[in-house]
Design a protein around this motif. Structure first.
Motif, PDB file in Angstrom:
ATOM      1  N   ASP A  16       7.728   5.157   2.131  1.00 19.07           N
ATOM      2  CA  ASP A  16       6.390   5.311   2.702  1.00 19.07           C
ATOM      3  C   ASP A  16       5.384   4.341   2.083  1.00 19.07           C
ATOM      4  O   ASP A  16       4.191   4.596   2.033  1.00 19.07           O
ATOM      5  N   ARG A  17       5.881   3.215   1.585  1.00 19.11           N
ATOM      6  CA  ARG A  17       5.026   2.098   1.176  1.00 19.11           C
ATOM      7  C   ARG A  17       5.118   1.026   2.237  1.00 19.11           C
ATOM      8  O   ARG A  17       6.189   0.779   2.788  1.00 19.11           O
ATOM      9  N   LEU A  67      -0.015  11.317  12.881  1.00 24.84           N
ATOM     10  CA  LEU A  67       0.396  12.287  11.858  1.00 24.84           C
ATOM     11  C   LEU A  67      -0.379  13.582  12.020  1.00 24.84           C
ATOM     12  O   LEU A  67       0.181  14.678  11.909  1.00 24.84           O
ATOM     13  N   LEU A  68      -1.671  13.445  12.301  1.00 29.81           N
ATOM     14  CA  LEU A  68      -2.486  14.655  12.504  1.00 29.81           C
ATOM     15  C   LEU A  68      -1.993  15.408  13.735  1.00 29.81           C
ATOM     16  O   LEU A  68      -1.831  16.634  13.714  1.00 29.81           O
ATOM     17  N   ALA A  69      -1.701  14.667  14.797  1.00 33.03           N
ATOM     18  CA  ALA A  69      -1.246  15.308  16.040  1.00 33.03           C
ATOM     19  C   ALA A  69       0.093  16.011  15.848  1.00 33.03           C
ATOM     20  O   ALA A  69       0.351  17.069  16.419  1.00 33.03           O
ATOM     21  N   LYS A  70       0.966  15.423  15.028  1.00 32.69           N
ATOM     22  CA  LYS A  70       2.303  16.004  14.817  1.00 32.69           C
ATOM     23  C   LYS A  70       2.313  17.022  13.691  1.00 32.69           C
ATOM     24  O   LYS A  70       3.376  17.549  13.350  1.00 32.69           O
ATOM     25  N   GLY A  71       1.168  17.212  13.037  1.00 35.54           N
ATOM     26  CA  GLY A  71       1.112  18.152  11.919  1.00 35.54           C
ATOM     27  C   GLY A  71       1.853  17.670  10.687  1.00 35.54           C
ATOM     28  O   GLY A  71       2.297  18.454   9.850  1.00 35.54           O
ATOM     29  N   LEU A  72       2.004  16.339  10.553  1.00 35.99           N
ATOM     30  CA  LEU A  72       2.701  15.788   9.383  1.00 35.99           C
ATOM     31  C   LEU A  72       1.763  15.570   8.205  1.00 35.99           C
ATOM     32  O   LEU A  72       2.184  15.166   7.134  1.00 35.99           O
ATOM     33  N   MET A  73       0.478  15.822   8.417  1.00 37.39           N
ATOM     34  CA  MET A  73      -0.458  15.802   7.263  1.00 37.39           C
ATOM     35  C   MET A  73      -1.685  16.647   7.512  1.00 37.39           C
ATOM     36  O   MET A  73      -1.876  17.161   8.582  1.00 37.39           O
ATOM     37  N   ALA A 100       3.670  12.958  -2.079  1.00 44.61           N
ATOM     38  CA  ALA A 100       4.523  12.399  -1.025  1.00 44.61           C
ATOM     39  C   ALA A 100       4.337  13.264   0.226  1.00 44.61           C
ATOM     40  O   ALA A 100       3.920  14.421   0.142  1.00 44.61           O
ATOM     41  N   PHE A 101       4.678  12.706   1.373  1.00 47.12           N
ATOM     42  CA  PHE A 101       4.645  13.481   2.610  1.00 47.12           C
ATOM     43  C   PHE A 101       5.753  14.525   2.594  1.00 47.12           C
ATOM     44  O   PHE A 101       6.790  14.325   1.935  1.00 47.12           O
ATOM     45  N   SER A 102       5.547  15.622   3.334  1.00 44.24           N
ATOM     46  CA  SER A 102       6.587  16.652   3.372  1.00 44.24           C
ATOM     47  C   SER A 102       7.783  16.193   4.215  1.00 44.24           C
ATOM     48  O   SER A 102       8.893  16.684   4.047  1.00 44.24           O
ATOM     49  N   SER A 103       7.564  15.214   5.100  1.00 41.82           N
ATOM     50  CA  SER A 103       8.678  14.682   5.890  1.00 41.82           C
ATOM     51  C   SER A 103       9.604  13.869   4.987  1.00 41.82           C
ATOM     52  O   SER A 103       9.215  13.468   3.893  1.00 41.82           O
ATOM     53  N   ILE A 118       0.858  -1.178   0.000  1.00 37.90           N
ATOM     54  CA  ILE A 118       0.000   0.000   0.000  1.00 37.90           C
ATOM     55  C   ILE A 118       0.895   1.228   0.000  1.00 37.90           C
ATOM     56  O   ILE A 118       1.947   1.244   0.638  1.00 37.90           O
ATOM     57  N   ALA A 119       0.479   2.253  -0.743  1.00 33.29           N
ATOM     58  CA  ALA A 119       1.209   3.524  -0.760  1.00 33.29           C
ATOM     59  C   ALA A 119       0.527   4.453   0.227  1.00 33.29           C
ATOM     60  O   ALA A 119      -0.679   4.682   0.136  1.00 33.29           O
ATOM     61  N   LEU A 120       1.305   4.980   1.176  1.00 28.47           N
ATOM     62  CA  LEU A 120       0.764   5.951   2.124  1.00 28.47           C
ATOM     63  C   LEU A 120       0.942   7.349   1.525  1.00 28.47           C
ATOM     64  O   LEU A 120       1.982   7.651   0.933  1.00 28.47           O
ATOM     65  N   THR A 121      -0.064   8.169   1.669  1.00 28.15           N
ATOM     66  CA  THR A 121      -0.014   9.494   1.049  1.00 28.15           C
ATOM     67  C   THR A 121      -0.883  10.480   1.832  1.00 28.15           C
ATOM     68  O   THR A 121      -1.903  10.074   2.406  1.00 28.15           O
TER      69      THR A 121
END
Ligand code: PLP
Length: 461
Positions: free
Chosen positions: A422-423, A455-461, A394-397, A383-386
């Motif tokens: 990130d797969r 990710l939401l809590a860390k502001g990564l998305m 892609a994620f900004s990280s 699975i590709a995470l996005t």
């Protein structure tokens, strides 16, 4: 020194491991700090660790334990063979029954006229054999300049100097002076990450045609072979568009380039047939096999070559071989593994039961907010995470940050699922039951939910 056994507390085992054991593909100082997980036993698709946790192994070890853990028949065969003939070489105009039987069995199973087997101890060694073998083949035919091997970026063919050079992993090439000369890498058919605005089938064709471009640039008389995994494994279970392989096959045929299929993961049922070449409908001249050949119970690998390649190589002496080529214990274990795969119709189970069930549940993960695409061929999936499905962003990280978070959450939920960047990838034992598949996907979904919340809590998305 006190005996080191399963009975020691985990913390002591961790300290002893950190003191003297260097792990492959690992930042060892960091691992020592964190503490390694100690695996003590396994049965079926479940591992047990030193704290008593039962972990669902969705990676079948390293893509290899096709028949699952704990099959005593293989242990019996190994013990019997060790008592009878633990070792003898195959260099001195000598052979032994396990090597004879396994070579014959493999020639029966392998497609087309792939009828001749050169044994090795690992996939890396077998691919090193292939480098020397295809170059020597052309030299014997009076074309010593035909020695370039074309491979692909983000492919994996092993970790020795030769096989690591064949592979297209930049992180590996950046250490230790790889690649060796006369290996050329073209782009991979990874539509999700690199396809841009192209429709997948156009993209697949374009990526295959890079092979033709490379051959024309270097000259047909310089190119010995093309090597590829039918489905890239360690690169992230990258399933090529349907247009890709027919075009590759056409190009190899047109320019008289040997096609090496690296079947180390795809072989022995992983894609729903004995070999990935059958699933992807390709006709290799050389196949690399390892991993599922013995279901990982003993180290063994091989190159299987066509009648014609074997005849050319056999016309003189091929100055190559390994102490453990065709090791009798490993060969006996491999034969027993093949017997189980055949008699228990494990490949039928993949085709009719486990494969369709896993496909249904795995592909349903695309409804998760983190999952962009879910790919599956037989029993290998990704699975590709996005952060944005529509743009395939892609994620900004830094690449791999999110994948690693997800893997840690899998571990915490007693599921082994690996990340490649990130797969997330899976390759469970082929004998996995429908109920275990549901448990696998249930745990994966839980880990994805937790990853999403973090990710939401860390502001990564
Ligand atoms: C694992 C792997 C190899 C290397 O095999 P080792 O036994 O680790 O040396 C080669 N090719 C592919 C496709 C692999 O997945």
């Amino acid at each position: 020194m006190t005996a080191i056994t399963n009975h020691l507390p985990t913390s002591e085992l961790q300290a002893l491991d950190a003191a003297h054991h260097m792990h492959p593909f690992t930042a060892n100082a960091e691992l020592a700090e964190k503490g390694v997980r100690v695996i003590t036993r396994a049965k079926g698709v479940f591992l047990t660790d030193s704290d008593g946790y039962e972990i669902l192994d969705a990676m079948a070890g390293l893509w290899c334990v096709n028949i699952g853990y704990g099959r005593g028949e293989l242990a019996e065969v190994a013990a019997r063979q060790m008592r009878e003939l633990p070792y003898y070489n195959t260099f001195f105009q000598t052979t032994h029954v396990p090597a004879i039987a396994l070579a014959n069995k493999l020639s029966e199973l392998a497609p087309g006229d792939l009828n001749h087997v050169f044994f090795a101890g690992s996939g890396s060694e077998a691919n090193d054999t292939n480098i020397r073998l295809v170059r020597h083949y052309w030299a014997t035919k009076g074309k010593p300049e035909k020695k370039v091997i074309i491979s692909r970026k983000n492919s994996y063919h092993g970790s020795s100097v030769g096989s690591g050079s064949l592979g297209g992993m930049t992180a590996m090439h950046s250490q230790g002076g790889l690649p060796i000369p006369d290996i050329h890498h073209i782009d991979q058919p990874n539509w999700w990450a690199e396809g841009g605005d192209m429709p997948p089938e156009d993209f697949g064709l374009a990526r295959a045609q890079e092979l033709e471009k490379a051959i024309l640039e270097m000259g047909e008389d310089r190119v010995a072979a093309f090597i590829a995994e039918p489905v890239q494994g360690a690169g992230g279970v990258i399933v090529p568009p349907d247009s890709y392989w027919p075009e590759i096959q056409r190009i190899c045929d047109k320019y008289e380039i040997l096609l090496i299929a690296d079947e180390v993961i795809c072989g022995f049922g992983r894609t729903g047939n004995w070999f990935g070449s059958q699933t992807l409908n390709i006709r290799p001249d050389v196949m690399t096999i390892a991993k599922g050949l013995s279901s990982g119970y003993a180290p063994i690998a091989a190159s299987i070559v066509s009648d014609e390649v074997a005849a050319v190589i056999g016309s003189g002496e091929f100055n190559h071989g390994y102490t453990y080529s065709g090791h009798p214990v490993s060969a006996a274990v491999a034969l027993e593994n093949l017997r189980i795969l055949e008699e228990e119709d494990v490949i039928g189970h993949v085709q009719n039961v486990a494969g369709p069930h896993l496909k249904q549940h795995w592909e349903a993960l695309v409804d998760h907010p983190l999952v962009g695409e879910a790919k599956i061929v037989g029993m290998m999936g990704s699975i590709a995470l996005t952060p944005d499905k529509d743009s395939r962003a892609a994620f900004s990280s830094e690449a791999g940050t999110v994948g690693l978070i997800c893997r840690e959450n899998c571990f915490a939920n007693n599921l082994i699922m690996r990340h490649v960047g990130d797969r997330m990838v899976i390759s469970p034992p082929l004998v996995i039951t429908p109920a275990e598949i549901e448990e696998l996907v249930h745990r994966a979904r839980k880990a994805l939910d937790e990853t999403h919340a973090q990710l939401l809590a860390k502001g990564l998305m």
